[in-house]
Design a protein around this motif. Structure first.
Motif, short mmCIF file in Angstrom:
data_model
loop_
_atom_site.label_atom_id
_atom_site.label_comp_id
_atom_site.label_asym_id
_atom_site.label_seq_id
_atom_site.Cartn_x
_atom_site.Cartn_y
_atom_site.Cartn_z
N PHE A 176 0.82 -1.21 0.00
CA PHE A 176 0.00 0.00 0.00
C PHE A 176 0.86 1.27 0.00
O PHE A 176 0.54 2.25 -0.67
CB PHE A 176 -0.93 0.01 1.22
N ASP A 183 2.04 -5.16 2.59
CA ASP A 183 1.24 -4.84 3.76
C ASP A 183 -0.07 -5.64 3.73
O ASP A 183 -0.44 -6.21 2.69
CB ASP A 183 0.93 -3.34 3.77
N ILE A 185 -4.19 -5.23 4.83
CA ILE A 185 -5.27 -4.34 5.25
C ILE A 185 -6.50 -5.20 5.49
O ILE A 185 -6.95 -5.93 4.60
CB ILE A 185 -5.55 -3.28 4.19
N TYR A 196 -4.69 -1.30 9.57
CA TYR A 196 -3.60 -1.29 8.59
C TYR A 196 -2.38 -1.92 9.22
O TYR A 196 -1.78 -1.39 10.15
CB TYR A 196 -3.31 0.15 8.16
N GLN A 198 1.07 -2.56 8.67
CA GLN A 198 2.17 -2.12 7.83
C GLN A 198 3.36 -3.06 7.98
O GLN A 198 3.74 -3.44 9.09
CB GLN A 198 2.58 -0.69 8.19
N ARG A 215 0.71 -2.71 13.45
CA ARG A 215 -0.51 -1.95 13.21
C ARG A 215 -0.22 -0.46 13.38
O ARG A 215 0.15 -0.01 14.47
CB ARG A 215 -1.63 -2.38 14.15
N TRP A 221 -7.87 3.53 11.02
CA TRP A 221 -7.07 3.88 9.83
C TRP A 221 -8.00 4.33 8.72
O TRP A 221 -9.06 3.72 8.49
CB TRP A 221 -6.26 2.65 9.41
N ALA A 300 0.19 5.36 6.23
CA ALA A 300 -0.64 5.10 7.40
C ALA A 300 -1.58 6.26 7.70
O ALA A 300 -2.57 6.09 8.42
CB ALA A 300 0.24 4.81 8.61
#
Length: 751
Positions: A176, A183, A185, A196, A198, A215, A221, A300
């Protein structure tokens, strides 16, 4: 003269011997052709598709991306290799089941293929109490996966945990933030805000191949929240202590909506070419796919600010509930297309049409700014036999030409407020060695129009012991089991004659419920048909002995755990479709048990009948053909070994050739095919018979009407018959002998 195709069936005695002890085995075979409405199907024996998820990857060693389809309803992986489109442009997909066994066993809920370590091979992400990841170790066309994370861990707001993905959801797995690592989601456990996860691999190590998730972006998010259908609330601000700093706007359950459950699907695409990554969102109780527009940035701190309730704007995605979307190039033009399918595990409310549940939107734009245009609603399904749900095959010679034709029952489709089924009829217009099925009708005997039945399961058996095949049809009518016997009024070897108005209603065996599977066979060898029932809710097999007559049975329960099968032995198998047949020619019956859970076991049929089953083979080489299997057998390729046809919950069929070692138990002759014995064919008048053995010949119309008086013939002596008074048509010439199997040849008269 126009060309005509003939079928030649002949046999001769060859004294062949073999040793006993041959192994039972089957392999998938894609060669028998199937024609529907004048079009030959590319992948007839795929097994059908219902609730589908699409990913591309390299399966073989060419340079093209191939296609992997996971069916949520059946937990079944189907693999397709890319081939040139027959029209000369783009890509088509050829079913290639040989790759399926390489995928991990017991997959469930969802499967997505994403290259997380940037090695050019897509890895496998799937569900099991969170997220499992398998690394793709394939080489030289040999597909192989190795587990690397089970479950995947993430750094949450208060420690490390298993990365949460609900079993009902489909997450977005993508880079993302464009930093090179992958990542994840997904929605959190409450189902209303997005988490999210990451990948911190690049940030912490500088490497792009890690699985180091954290997270980020706060508790909400994207600064949005949702609860039901099209009730998004934007502008939400929250911090990492999980407190929302702005009040949540109250939302209402939309009027007329389906029962509310948690369940979400996500796909990340920049839909409008502004460089910001939008979200395509599906919800368990919604018919539509919503597009959430991003105001950026792709980090983010992304902010989603508005939504469209219908996407795409033209011909928007609409299923009765819970749509999911997938972004893959499936036409080979280099641009990723949009695919949609319901993300359901069952046909809740019987409102889904699983004959057309794969919607394909071609991308006529670019990957940076897509333009999705609806092409078809039966992607892949239009190239396979797919009756929607719960296909149930049965094989018999319906037209009296000597080869096996086919009837297929199914679960049903919506007809107004009804959910109705019937029987599809296929005529075998191939040869004894090479079957070729042609669809004749989708409503054999007018059952669909005449009776409000569903879950039709046909089977053939000679109930009255007159040498002709009778039809037993099990179905559900008004929620109850319905069993009807269609006595074949035609002569032995002629085209069958069944009459719906004369069908005999059989009594429903005690405790039999809708979903149980009935097998009619003479268990105790007294010349009368008995009943075996694979129980749907319990996994056991009931044996009912017939104490009445052949056509008016009185079924008395003899054994509730026939073969020693008890609930605790095999509870997850539930209903079994049972076929009693000699699979290897040893004059001993085996029992095929094809179960709800996708297993196919072969047992020695008990003799005496109070003994437990002896397992001969679990057929590991065929993998998992599907779920809710229904089996039928017949010799379809002339090798005198019965082949296996499997129908499944996904509405299609899979054909497996019997490759068992054949056993000959005596020194007597066996029958093998030889060449033609009546010629010329076609003929404009005279037909010469050169019979391979003594006997008598008869000539029948396709409907079974006798056209000429029987005539005796001798082996090696040519006999000529005059067909000049017959109209142009196709006829059946039969050579009959008291001690031999009848020989049948189609003869075409064409003046």
């Amino acid at each position: 003269m126009k060309k005509a195709f003939t079928l030649l069936f002949c046999f001769t005695a060859l004294g062949v011997f073999a040793q006993s002890g041959g192994k039972i085995s089957f392999r998938y075979d894609q060669t028998p052709m199937v024609t529907v409405n004048g079009r030959t199907l590319l992948n007839p024996w795929t097994g059908g598709l219902n609730s589908t998820q699409y990913s591309t990857m390299r399966l073989n060693d060419d340079t093209r991306e191939d296609l992997v389809v996971f069916d949520r309803m059946t937990s079944k992986v189907s693999t397709f290799v890319a081939i040139d489109n027959p029209t000369g442009t783009g890509t088509s997909w050829r079913y290639a089941p040989e790759y399926e066994a390489a995928f991990p066993a017991k997959l469930a809920s969802w499967l997505l293929l994403v290259d997380y370590d940037q090695d050019g091979r897509k890895d496998l992400f799937t569900y099991r109490s969170g997220v499992r990841i398998f690394h793709n170790d394939s080489q030289n066309g040999q597909v192989k996966f190795t587990v690397v994370a089970d479950p995947v861990q993430t750094e949450g707001f208060s420690g490390r945990f298993s990365l949460f993905v609900s079993s009902t959801d489909i997450p977005a797995i993508t880079d993302f933030d464009d930093d090179g690592d992958i990542d994840i989601i997904t929605f959190d456990s409450g189902g209303n805000v997005v988490a999210y996860q990451q990948n911190m691999s690049v940030e912490r190590t500088g490497k792009k191949d890690g699985l180091d998730f954290k997270r980020t972006g706060g508790f909400c998010w994207g600064h949005f929240q949702k609860e039901y259908c099209n009730d998004f609330v934007f502008g939400i601000q929250c911090d990492q202590d999980l407190s929302i700093t702005e009040p949540k706007i109250a939302s209402k359950n939309p009027s007329g909506a389906r029962p509310m459950h948690v369940g979400n699907t996500l796909t990340v695409i920049d839909t409008d070419g502004d460089g910001n990554k939008d979200l395509l969102f599906g919800f368990v109780s919604c018919e539509n796919v919503a597009r959430l527009r991003s105001a950026g940035p792709n980090t983010a701190k992304v902010d989603y600010t508005s939504y469209d309730s219908l996407y795409p704007a033209q011909n928007p995605i609409a299923f009765p509930a819970f749509p999911a979307t997938f972004w893959e190039d499936v036409d080979g033009d280099g641009n990723k297309d949009l695919l949609a399918s319901p993300n359901v595990s069952l046909n809740d409310g019987l409102v889904f049409d699983f004959r057309a549940s794969g919607w394909f939107y071609k991308n006529k734009g670019t990957n940076q700014k897509p333009d999705f245009q609806l092409v078809q609603k039966d992607f892949l399904q239009n190239d396979m036999l797919d009756l929607g749900e719960r296909a149930a095959p049965a094989l018999a010679d319906l037209d009296g030409d000597g080869d096996m034709d086919m009837l297929v029952g199914y679960g049903g489709v919506g007809v107004g407020k009804d959910y109705r089924a019937g029987l599809w009829q296929f005529e075998n217009k191939g040869t004894l060695q090479n079957p070729a099925f042609v669809l004749v009708t989708t409503d054999y005997l007018g059952l669909n129009k005449s009776l409000a039945m569903s879950n039709t399961v046909p089977s053939f058996t000679d109930v009255d012991n007159n040498g002709s095949m009778d039809l037993v049809l099990t179905s559900a009518i008004a929620g109850d089991v319905d069993i009807r016997l269609f006595i074949n009024s035609a002569a032995k070897g002629a085209a069958v004659q069944y009459d719906l108005t004369k069908a005999v209603r059989w009594p429903t065996p005690d405790k039999m419920i809708v979903g149980d599977l009935l097998t009619i066979t003479d268990v105790d060898h007294d010349g009368k048909p008995d009943a075996l029932i694979g129980r749907d809710k319990f996994g056991t097999i009931f044996y009912f002995r017939n104490t009445g007559t052949a056509t008016n049975p009185v079924l008395q329960l003899q054994n509730q755990t026939f073969g020693g099968i008890v609930t605790d032995d095999y509870i997850y198998a539930q209903a079994r479709s049972l076929v009693v047949v000699d699979l290897n020619g040893d004059q001993k019956n085996e029992l095929i048990a094809a179960a709800d859970n996708g297993t196919v076991y072969v047992y020695q049929f008990p003799d005496p009948i109070n003994q437990s089953f002896v397992l001969l083979d679990s057929l590991p080489s065929i993998g998992t053909p599907g779920s809710r299997l229904i089996a039928a057998t017949a010799d379809l390729d002339g090798d005198q070994l019965p082949d296996l046809m499997l129908g499944s919950a996904s509405g299609g069929l899979r054909y497996l050739k019997n490759t068992s070692q054949r056993i000959i138990t005596s020194t007597g002759p066996i029958e093998e095919p030889i060449g033609p014995w009546a010629f010329p064919n076609p003929t404009d008048r005279y037909l010469t018979i050169r019979a391979p053995h003594d006997g008598r010949i008869e000539l029948l119309s396709i409907s079974g009407q006798r056209m000429l008086e029987d005539q005796s013939v001798q082996a090696g002596v040519e006999t000529t018959i005059d067909l000049g008074n017959l109209p142009d048509a196709t006829y059946l010439l039969r050579l009959l002998s008291d001690s031999r199997t009848p020989l049948v040849q189609k003869v075409v008269v064409w003046k």
